[in-house]
Design a protein around this motif. Structure first.
Motif, mmCIF file in Angstrom:
data_model
loop_
_atom_site.group_PDB
_atom_site.id
_atom_site.type_symbol
_atom_site.label_atom_id
_atom_site.label_comp_id
_atom_site.label_asym_id
_atom_site.label_seq_id
_atom_site.Cartn_x
_atom_site.Cartn_y
_atom_site.Cartn_z
ATOM 1 N N GLN A 262 -3.015 106.108 41.455
ATOM 2 C CA GLN A 262 -1.687 105.760 40.936
ATOM 3 C C GLN A 262 -1.088 106.923 40.141
ATOM 4 O OE1 GLN A 262 -1.587 102.146 38.665
ATOM 5 N NE2 GLN A 262 0.608 102.297 38.240
ATOM 6 N N LYS A 263 -1.917 107.578 39.324
ATOM 7 C CA LYS A 263 -1.433 108.733 38.554
ATOM 8 C C LYS A 263 -1.071 109.883 39.483
ATOM 9 C CE LYS A 263 -2.763 111.833 34.792
ATOM 10 N NZ LYS A 263 -3.817 112.186 33.802
ATOM 11 N N ALA A 264 -1.888 110.106 40.520
ATOM 12 C CA ALA A 264 -1.590 111.171 41.475
ATOM 13 C C ALA A 264 -0.273 110.901 42.196
ATOM 14 C CB ALA A 264 -2.727 111.299 42.480
ATOM 15 N N THR A 265 -0.045 109.624 42.538
ATOM 16 C CA THR A 265 1.219 109.259 43.198
ATOM 17 C C THR A 265 2.401 109.498 42.281
ATOM 18 O OG1 THR A 265 0.081 107.586 44.533
ATOM 19 C CG2 THR A 265 2.479 107.380 44.316
ATOM 20 N N GLU A 266 2.261 109.117 41.023
ATOM 21 C CA GLU A 266 3.345 109.325 40.058
ATOM 22 C C GLU A 266 3.648 110.808 39.890
ATOM 23 O OE1 GLU A 266 4.434 108.237 35.386
ATOM 24 O OE2 GLU A 266 2.525 107.587 36.282
ATOM 25 N N MET A 267 2.587 111.626 39.834
ATOM 26 C CA MET A 267 2.790 113.067 39.700
ATOM 27 C C MET A 267 3.469 113.651 40.924
ATOM 28 S SD MET A 267 -0.774 114.280 37.874
ATOM 29 C CE MET A 267 -0.176 115.954 37.607
ATOM 30 N N LEU A 268 3.090 113.181 42.105
ATOM 31 C CA LEU A 268 3.731 113.659 43.330
ATOM 32 C C LEU A 268 5.209 113.297 43.368
ATOM 33 C CD1 LEU A 268 1.032 113.005 46.084
ATOM 34 C CD2 LEU A 268 2.012 115.217 45.436
ATOM 35 N N MET A 269 5.536 112.085 42.925
ATOM 36 C CA MET A 269 6.939 111.660 42.918
ATOM 37 C C MET A 269 7.762 112.516 41.947
ATOM 38 S SD MET A 269 6.624 107.502 43.148
ATOM 39 C CE MET A 269 8.410 107.340 43.044
ATOM 40 N N LEU A 270 7.202 112.764 40.765
ATOM 41 C CA LEU A 270 7.919 113.598 39.799
ATOM 42 C C LEU A 270 8.073 115.020 40.312
ATOM 43 C CD1 LEU A 270 6.320 112.383 36.440
ATOM 44 C CD2 LEU A 270 8.687 112.045 37.186
ATOM 45 N N LEU A 271 7.003 115.549 40.892
ATOM 46 C CA LEU A 271 7.080 116.901 41.436
ATOM 47 C C LEU A 271 8.104 116.980 42.570
ATOM 48 C CD1 LEU A 271 5.994 119.787 41.454
ATOM 49 C CD2 LEU A 271 4.207 119.032 43.050
ATOM 50 N N GLY A 272 8.159 115.961 43.419
ATOM 51 C CA GLY A 272 9.153 115.929 44.494
ATOM 52 C C GLY A 272 10.575 115.920 43.961
ATOM 53 N N GLN A 273 10.805 115.161 42.867
ATOM 54 C CA GLN A 273 12.144 115.128 42.271
ATOM 55 C C GLN A 273 12.521 116.490 41.681
ATOM 56 O OE1 GLN A 273 12.200 111.903 39.456
ATOM 57 N NE2 GLN A 273 11.738 110.355 41.014
ATOM 58 N N LEU A 274 11.541 117.142 41.049
ATOM 59 C CA LEU A 274 11.811 118.479 40.501
ATOM 60 C C LEU A 274 12.186 119.459 41.595
ATOM 61 C CD1 LEU A 274 8.962 118.959 37.859
ATOM 62 C CD2 LEU A 274 11.322 118.266 37.459
ATOM 63 N N LEU A 275 11.403 119.473 42.665
ATOM 64 C CA LEU A 275 11.650 120.433 43.738
ATOM 65 C C LEU A 275 12.945 120.118 44.477
ATOM 66 C CD1 LEU A 275 8.028 120.851 45.156
ATOM 67 C CD2 LEU A 275 9.281 122.381 43.623
ATOM 68 N N ARG A 276 13.239 118.841 44.665
ATOM 69 C CA ARG A 276 14.485 118.473 45.340
ATOM 70 C C ARG A 276 15.695 118.921 44.529
ATOM 71 N NH1 ARG A 276 13.118 113.812 46.509
ATOM 72 N NH2 ARG A 276 13.867 112.709 44.650
ATOM 73 N N TYR A 277 15.622 118.743 43.231
ATOM 74 C CA TYR A 277 16.724 119.191 42.370
ATOM 75 C C TYR A 277 16.860 120.716 42.419
ATOM 76 C CZ TYR A 277 19.513 119.901 38.142
ATOM 77 O OH TYR A 277 20.486 120.280 37.254
ATOM 78 N N GLN A 278 15.726 121.401 42.353
ATOM 79 C CA GLN A 278 15.749 122.861 42.358
ATOM 80 C C GLN A 278 16.239 123.422 43.685
ATOM 81 O OE1 GLN A 278 12.366 124.876 40.574
ATOM 82 N NE2 GLN A 278 12.372 126.397 42.216
ATOM 83 N N LEU A 279 15.877 122.780 44.797
ATOM 84 C CA LEU A 279 16.214 123.312 46.119
ATOM 85 C C LEU A 279 17.614 122.928 46.562
ATOM 86 C CD1 LEU A 279 12.842 122.702 48.002
ATOM 87 C CD2 LEU A 279 13.757 124.883 47.204
#
Length: 355
Positions: free
Chosen positions: A213-230
């Motif tokens: 669950q923590k790994a999934t949450e981290m992946l979702m946050l990381l995806g949001q960061l990269l999507r915003y940056q890209l």
């Protein structure tokens, strides 16, 4: 001042020039410019001919128009010889003395040709001569006066060519400066550092089996960061609300990376009416995150100003390279419109917003 206004300001000034400016400069008006020159020369040359032959206009009949046409051809040929040959081959190659001598000689021959033509026409058709003596000094003075007026007109056309060349060069310089500015801003644009991404991916890999669950949450946050940056950061301006959301996700991900890390974000004012350059604050946070236990971040929006405040739990001394990089970016994005303070624990930034 926003990046888009910095980059486009000079070009917008050029684009908003008066129609007269655009008429003499822009290529789409070339035909109309030449047509204006032709009409002007027709009026001038035919007027000179009608005045010179006013006393015998009835006797000449239609032939007065032939005389006017020959005078027009001579003037326009001289003008375009100056425009297409003398200016590019002499003037633009810094042969100014040669250019002035050749142009003066050609222009001086115009009134001389007019006198010779008048003498020949009146003699051939047995018409009374308007000038009693073609060698009279007054005739020379009159010819010199016409020469001065004509050469001023010709030099005026040269100045128009020179002005057009200067403006074209200025636009090229502005274009190069804008491209350089874009390149500098892109090079200095804040972004999530590779070290942070590497640390996060290693943490996710270690948590996949232990805490999915923590790994999934981290992946979702990381995806949001990269999507915003890209994607979102491709625009010149973004809402302050979007920037705050990005920073919140970033700090939340750092919290998942480091359990002992504590942070807070406070906002005063309305961040939904403020536009600013993207990824503006992330460098200020990332430089503060090395081995610290707490971070306090706040935004305050007032009329005409945005205040950013960041306080870390431990001292973090800025290197000279870090200071130069951040200062350079703000100088490019908000020249003269910001105040930045970088201390060991506290970072303060004030940006003047456009009304």
């Amino acid at each position: 001042m926003y990046l888009c206004s910095i980059i486009c300001m000079e070009m917008e000034k050029l684009d908003n020039k008066h129609f007269v400016y655009r008429f003499f400069i822009e290529p789409q008006y070339r035909i109309w410019r030449h047509l204006l020159v032709v009409i002007t020369l027709v009026i001038i040359t035919f007027n000179q001919v009608f005045i010179a032959y006013e006393d015998v206009s009835d006797e000449l009949g239609y032939r007065i128009y032939l005389i006017g046409f020959s005078s027009f051809i001579l003037y326009i040929a001289t003008l375009y010889l100056n425009y297409f040959v003398l200016v590019p081959q002499l003037f633009f190659k810094d042969k100014y003395i040669t250019y002035l001598v050749v142009l003066s000689l050609m222009v001086f021959l115009l009134p001389v040709f007019a006198l010779v033509e008048e003498y020949w026409v009146r003699s051939a058709l047995s018409l009374p001569h308007r000038i009693s003596s073609y060698t009279n000094p007054l005739i020379l003075i009159d010819s010199l006066a016409l020469f001065v007026i004509t050469i001023i007109c010709f030099l005026g056309s040269t100045m128009i060519v020179l002005f057009r060349r200067w403006m074209a060069g200025k636009e090229r310089v502005i274009g190069l400066e804008n491209e350089h500015l874009k390149s500098e801003v892109n090079k200095l644009k804040g972004q999530v550092t590779p070290a942070f991404l590497s640390k996060t991916l290693k943490k996710i890999a270690s948590e996949v089996k232990r805490d999915p669950q923590k790994a999934t949450e981290m992946l979702m946050l990381l995806g949001q960061l990269l999507r915003y940056q890209l994607y979102d950061c491709n625009r010149d301006r973004v809402l302050l609300r979007s920037e705050i959301t990005f920073l919140s996700n970033f700090l939340a991900l750092e919290k998942l990376n480091n359990d002992r890390f504590v942070y807070s974000i406070h906002t005063e004012g309305n961040p939904d009416n403020v536009f600013l350059s993207p990824m503006l604050f992330i460098p200020l946070l990332q430089y503060q995150l090395d081995d610290i236990a707490s971070l306090e971040v706040s935004f305050q929006v007032e009329k005409g100003s945005l205040f950013f405040y960041c306080k870390s739990g431990e001292d973090r001394w800025w290197s000279q390279n870090e200071r130069d990089s951040i200062q350079r970016r703000f100088e490019l994005l908000y020249p003269g419109q910001y105040k930045l303070t970088l201390d060991a624990r506290i970072t303060e930034l004030r940006i003047n917003l456009p009304e």
